[in-house]
Motif scaffolding. Structure first.
Motif, PDB file in Angstrom:
ATOM      1  N   TYR A  40       5.190 -17.865  21.879  1.00 41.02           N
ATOM      2  CA  TYR A  40       6.446 -17.224  21.494  1.00 41.02           C
ATOM      3  C   TYR A  40       6.122 -15.973  20.694  1.00 41.02           C
ATOM      4  CZ  TYR A  40      10.807 -16.283  19.050  1.00 41.02           C
ATOM      5  OH  TYR A  40      11.923 -15.663  18.543  1.00 41.02           O
ATOM      6  N   ARG A  41       6.619 -14.845  21.151  1.00 41.07           N
ATOM      7  CA  ARG A  41       6.415 -13.580  20.461  1.00 41.07           C
ATOM      8  C   ARG A  41       7.650 -12.705  20.597  1.00 41.07           C
ATOM      9  NH1 ARG A  41       3.280 -14.504  16.831  1.00 41.07           N
ATOM     10  NH2 ARG A  41       1.136 -14.860  17.303  1.00 41.07           N
ATOM     11  N   VAL A  42       7.950 -11.991  19.517  1.00 39.74           N
ATOM     12  CA  VAL A  42       9.001 -10.990  19.511  1.00 39.74           C
ATOM     13  C   VAL A  42       8.310  -9.632  19.511  1.00 39.74           C
ATOM     14  CG1 VAL A  42      10.983 -10.047  18.264  1.00 39.74           C
ATOM     15  CG2 VAL A  42      10.562 -12.532  18.248  1.00 39.74           C
ATOM     16  N   HIS A  43       8.763  -8.752  20.400  1.00 44.72           N
ATOM     17  CA  HIS A  43       8.162  -7.422  20.540  1.00 44.72           C
ATOM     18  C   HIS A  43       9.209  -6.361  20.215  1.00 44.72           C
ATOM     19  CE1 HIS A  43       4.759  -9.140  22.828  1.00 44.72           C
ATOM     20  NE2 HIS A  43       5.679  -9.995  23.225  1.00 44.72           N
ATOM     21  N   ARG A  44       8.814  -5.387  19.421  1.00 46.76           N
ATOM     22  CA  ARG A  44       9.666  -4.234  19.125  1.00 46.76           C
ATOM     23  C   ARG A  44       9.533  -3.259  20.294  1.00 46.76           C
ATOM     24  NH1 ARG A  44       6.759  -2.086  15.557  1.00 46.76           N
ATOM     25  NH2 ARG A  44       7.194  -3.648  13.968  1.00 46.76           N
ATOM     26  N   LEU A  60      12.342  -7.408  22.429  1.00 51.81           N
ATOM     27  CA  LEU A  60      12.137  -8.267  23.591  1.00 51.81           C
ATOM     28  C   LEU A  60      11.404  -9.509  23.117  1.00 51.81           C
ATOM     29  CD1 LEU A  60      12.013  -8.777  26.714  1.00 51.81           C
ATOM     30  CD2 LEU A  60       9.792  -7.633  26.645  1.00 51.81           C
ATOM     31  N   GLU A  61      11.975 -10.674  23.399  1.00 51.48           N
ATOM     32  CA  GLU A  61      11.318 -11.941  23.067  1.00 51.48           C
ATOM     33  C   GLU A  61      10.773 -12.545  24.355  1.00 51.48           C
ATOM     34  OE1 GLU A  61      13.554 -14.746  20.725  1.00 51.48           O
ATOM     35  OE2 GLU A  61      14.559 -13.140  19.641  1.00 51.48           O
ATOM     36  N   ARG A  62       9.554 -13.058  24.253  1.00 51.64           N
ATOM     37  CA  ARG A  62       8.931 -13.773  25.371  1.00 51.64           C
ATOM     38  C   ARG A  62       8.674 -15.193  24.883  1.00 51.64           C
ATOM     39  NH1 ARG A  62       4.326 -15.688  27.464  1.00 51.64           N
ATOM     40  NH2 ARG A  62       3.955 -15.405  29.687  1.00 51.64           N
TER      41      ARG A  62
END
Length: 106
Positions: A40-44, A60-62
């Motif tokens: 789980y990662r949140v990307h700016r 964007l969250e993956r």
């Protein structure tokens, strides 16, 4: 394994640094306690989205999980509900979210 993506935007006036600190300190911490989550990662998002420059999306969250059904149950749990209340009460403009699920081509 299935992956859910979320494209999101902060509410007007929300400080990105405050949201990102919340992601690191609260969001990531809860996910680490849930065995269904693989990654789980949140990307700016940095720069315009080609072909849709005016969209204004910022993150964007993956979310890679073992089971999308279990993911939905996790979100419906008391801890999941509390987390989403914080997320949408304080930070994200829910009306601008885009969600979709995908599977990796092996």
């Amino acid at each position: 394994m299935p992956v859910r993506f979320l494209i999101s935007t902060l509410k007007p006036g929300v400080d990105p640094a405050e949201y990102e600190a919340w992601v690191r300190e609260r969001d990531y911490e809860l996910v680490r306690t849930l065995p269904n989550y693989v990654s789980y990662r949140v990307h700016r998002i940095t720069g315009p989205i080609q072909g849709f420059e005016s969209a204004g999306w910022q993150y964007l969250e993956r979310i890679e999980v073992k089971s999308l059904e279990q993911h939905d149950r996790d979100l419906a749990s008391p801890a999941g509900v509390a987390l989403r209340e914080e997320l949408y009460g304080r930070f994200l403009d829910r009306s601008r979210n885009i969600y979709f699920a995908a599977e990796t081509i092996e």
